[in-house]
Design an enzyme around this catalytic site. Structure first.
Site, PDB file in Angstrom:
ATOM      1  N   GLU A   1     -27.041  12.305  71.346  1.00 14.36           N
ATOM      2  CA  GLU A   1     -28.301  11.929  71.806  1.00 14.36           C
ATOM      3  C   GLU A   1     -28.822  13.310  73.115  1.00 14.36           C
ATOM      4  O   GLU A   1     -29.127  12.713  74.619  1.00 14.36           O
ATOM      5  CB  GLU A   1     -28.685  10.576  73.443  1.00 14.36           C
ATOM      6  CG  GLU A   1     -27.905   9.736  72.038  1.00 14.36           C
ATOM      7  CD  GLU A   1     -27.966   8.184  73.159  1.00 14.36           C
ATOM      8  OE1 GLU A   1     -28.132   8.033  74.423  1.00 14.36           O
ATOM      9  OE2 GLU A   1     -27.199   6.767  72.556  1.00 14.36           O
TER      10      GLU A   1
ATOM     11  N   GLU B   1     -20.785   2.188  74.614  1.00 16.63           N
ATOM     12  CA  GLU B   1     -20.588   2.638  76.496  1.00 16.63           C
ATOM     13  C   GLU B   1     -19.589   1.741  76.515  1.00 16.63           C
ATOM     14  O   GLU B   1     -20.029   0.885  77.493  1.00 16.63           O
ATOM     15  CB  GLU B   1     -22.161   2.602  76.267  1.00 16.63           C
ATOM     16  CG  GLU B   1     -23.121   3.815  76.135  1.00 16.63           C
ATOM     17  CD  GLU B   1     -24.127   4.101  76.565  1.00 16.63           C
ATOM     18  OE1 GLU B   1     -24.846   2.677  77.516  1.00 16.63           O
ATOM     19  OE2 GLU B   1     -25.261   4.187  76.693  1.00 16.63           O
TER      20      GLU B   1
END
Length: 176
Positions: A109, A4
């Site tokens: 995810e 991220e």
């Protein structure tokens, strides 16, 4: 794994890593990990890469890392989707963009949210998460069959994309 590092517009997030180590912290992270274990598989992982601006930023970052000789195995598409997010065509385009760079693509995810959004942001910044309310979960008495069918159809559409791109993909990990 580097996780991220990009904003929604594809620019570098001003994280603590960025501020302390510098703008080359991603290169250093991959280089140090490779030195510690030359056989380790090294991935960049992020959410919302189906969004065009963020995808373009991530593709540019991966292209630069590879051009600079940084050891990187692949990319993780977090796949935190909403029922109405990224259609199958967009998901395929996202996979193809990273596969074209020679990167293995993982869905790292995967989950599909069916609840109404409580914020306008897809940010991973937990301080931006809105508190749940009675209105934020209309399914307290169970998921209606119609919604279950829509959810099943959405998973099937996405898994068809993953099967169609199996040569470029490593794995799909479901998020609980």
């Amino acid at each position: 794994m580097v996780n991220e590092a990009l904003n929604e517009d594809g620019t570098m997030r001003q994280s603590q890593w960025y501020k302390i180590v510098g703008e080359d912290y991603i290169e250093k992270a991959f280089q140090y990990a490779h030195e510690a274990d030359p056989n380790a598989q090294l991935y960049y992982n992020d959410y919302s890469l189906e969004n065009e601006a963020k995808r373009k930023g991530a593709v540019a970052l991966m292209r630069k890392l590879k051009a600079d000789g940084v050891p990187i195995t692949g990319i993780g598409l977090q796949g935190h989707l909403h029922l109405d997010d990224a259609d199958a065509k967009t998901e395929a385009e996202t996979i193809e963009a990273f596969a074209a760079l020679g990167l293995q693509v993982n869905i790292s995810e995967m989950d599909i949210d069916i609840l109404p959004r409580t914020t306008r942001s897809n940010s991973a910044d937990v301080s931006m998460t809105a508190a749940g309310t009675a209105e934020s979960n209309p399914y307290v008495n169970g998921l209606p069959d119609e919604m279950q069918q829509k959810l099943a159809k959405r998973y099937a559409e996405l898994f068809k994309v993953y099967v169609d791109h199996h040569a470029s993909m490593g794995r799909v990990t479901l998020w609980e």
